[in-house]
Write an enzyme that holds these catalytic residues in place. Sequence first.
Site, PDB file in Angstrom:
ATOM      1  N   SER A  13       0.833  -1.209   0.000  1.00  0.00           N
ATOM      2  CA  SER A  13       0.000   0.000   0.000  1.00  0.00           C
ATOM      3  C   SER A  13       0.871   1.265   0.000  1.00  0.00           C
ATOM      4  CB  SER A  13      -0.965  -0.008   1.178  1.00  0.00           C
ATOM      5  OG  SER A  13      -0.265  -0.002   2.399  1.00  0.00           O
ATOM      6  N   ASN A  14       2.003   1.220   0.680  1.00  0.00           N
ATOM      7  CA  ASN A  14       2.914   2.379   0.636  1.00  0.00           C
ATOM      8  C   ASN A  14       3.541   2.530  -0.742  1.00  0.00           C
ATOM      9  OD1 ASN A  14       3.315   3.803   3.384  1.00  0.00           O
ATOM     10  ND2 ASN A  14       3.161   1.630   3.880  1.00  0.00           N
ATOM     11  N   LYS A  63      23.488 -15.389  -1.932  1.00  0.00           N
ATOM     12  CA  LYS A  63      23.257 -15.280  -3.386  1.00  0.00           C
ATOM     13  C   LYS A  63      22.229 -14.197  -3.676  1.00  0.00           C
ATOM     14  CE  LYS A  63      24.808 -19.125  -5.960  1.00  0.00           C
ATOM     15  NZ  LYS A  63      24.795 -20.545  -5.847  1.00  0.00           N
ATOM     16  N   MET A  86      10.957  -6.866   4.067  1.00  0.00           N
ATOM     17  CA  MET A  86      11.146  -7.643   5.292  1.00  0.00           C
ATOM     18  C   MET A  86      12.508  -8.335   5.340  1.00  0.00           C
ATOM     19  SD  MET A  86       8.434  -6.790   6.723  1.00  0.00           S
ATOM     20  CE  MET A  86       8.310  -7.834   8.160  1.00  0.00           C
ATOM     21  N   ARG A  87      13.513  -7.699   4.772  1.00  0.00           N
ATOM     22  CA  ARG A  87      14.882  -8.230   4.832  1.00  0.00           C
ATOM     23  C   ARG A  87      15.788  -7.132   5.363  1.00  0.00           C
ATOM     24  NH1 ARG A  87      14.566 -13.747   3.381  1.00  0.00           N
ATOM     25  NH2 ARG A  87      12.837 -13.856   1.911  1.00  0.00           N
ATOM     26  N   ASN A 103      13.624   4.383   5.084  1.00  0.00           N
ATOM     27  CA  ASN A 103      12.699   3.331   5.517  1.00  0.00           C
ATOM     28  C   ASN A 103      11.550   3.959   6.285  1.00  0.00           C
ATOM     29  OD1 ASN A 103      11.795   0.630   6.072  1.00  0.00           O
ATOM     30  ND2 ASN A 103      12.635   0.835   8.135  1.00  0.00           N
ATOM     31  N   HIS A 105       8.762   3.053   9.365  1.00  0.00           N
ATOM     32  CA  HIS A 105       8.563   2.096  10.457  1.00  0.00           C
ATOM     33  C   HIS A 105       7.315   2.500  11.234  1.00  0.00           C
ATOM     34  CE1 HIS A 105       9.722  -0.914  13.360  1.00  0.00           C
ATOM     35  NE2 HIS A 105       9.467  -0.040  14.316  1.00  0.00           N
TER      36      HIS A 105
HETATM   37  C1  GRF Z   1       4.054  -0.582   6.875  1.00  0.00           C
HETATM   38  O1  GRF Z   1       3.311  -0.551   8.061  1.00  0.00           O
HETATM   39  C2  GRF Z   1       5.443  -0.071   7.120  1.00  0.00           C
HETATM   40  O2  GRF Z   1       5.521   0.883   8.129  1.00  0.00           O
HETATM   41  C3  GRF Z   1       6.178  -1.315   7.539  1.00  0.00           C
HETATM   42  O3  GRF Z   1       5.625  -2.345   6.741  1.00  0.00           O
HETATM   43  C4  GRF Z   1       4.291  -2.013   6.398  1.00  0.00           C
HETATM   44  C5  GRF Z   1       4.166  -2.145   4.917  1.00  0.00           C
HETATM   45  O4  GRF Z   1       2.822  -2.072   4.492  1.00  0.00           O
HETATM   46  N1  GRF Z   1       7.618  -1.162   7.379  1.00  0.00           N
HETATM   47  P1  GRF Z   1       2.493  -2.056   2.919  1.00  0.00           P
HETATM   48  O5  GRF Z   1       3.108  -3.314   2.308  1.00  0.00           O
HETATM   49  O6  GRF Z   1       3.078  -0.810   2.340  1.00  0.00           O
HETATM   50  O7  GRF Z   1       1.001  -2.080   2.827  1.00  0.00           O
END
Ligand code: GRF
Length: 192
Positions: A13-14, A63, A86-87, A103, A105
């Site tokens: 969504s972001n 890799k 998520m890495r 980033n 958060h």
């Molecule tokens: C968001 O809440 C962001 O703050 C966190 O991961 C989430 C990602 O959401 N790091 P989306 O995939 O952008 O919907």
Amino acid sequence: MADCVVLASGSGSNFEAIATRLTSSTHRLLALICDRQGAAVLERAARLGVPARLVDYSLGRRKAEEQLAQLLVSLDPDLIVLAGFMRILPGTIVDAFPERIINIHPALLPAYPGMHAIERSWADQASMGVTVHLVDRGVDTGPVLARWEADRSGNPSLEEMEARIHKLEHLHYPLIVERQLNAINREGTRKR
Ligand code: GRF
């Protein structure tokens, strides 16, 4: 004009909010980089016409990190935008793009770095919100660019607070991305 890439793993969504915002700017979103086959963000990229590149972590982390580094070198972005990626980026990539990786958060850093930040801050009845920061070699430890506190009034549920936090993210993150790209453009320190 400056170029960016977005790295994301999940819903995206972001990513969508950023991609939409940048269509009315002079800046370019070169690609979405994703580490998960079948992630919903890939569908968003296809719908929005943003090229998507997959980094295959099933090959093993080293890799995949080499693949990611090569991809970034070939795309040559001015800014790398992490949006639910998520890495943990390897130090070599962080060092190759000093102050060029940001980033978002879902907590008021330095409180609640790492996973499940919304749930943990909710459980503690702490202030909740969103932070955008520069990425360094730590996990959610880089210099803070901006923070926004989410409204906790009205006795909201956890789900309602999650929705308020995501609304803040979608409102502010695209503007910060654009601001960073504008600054790179003005300084003229990069390729153009
Ligand atoms: C968001 O809440 C962001 O703050 C966190 O991961 C989430 C990602 O959401 N790091 P989306 O995939 O952008 O919907």
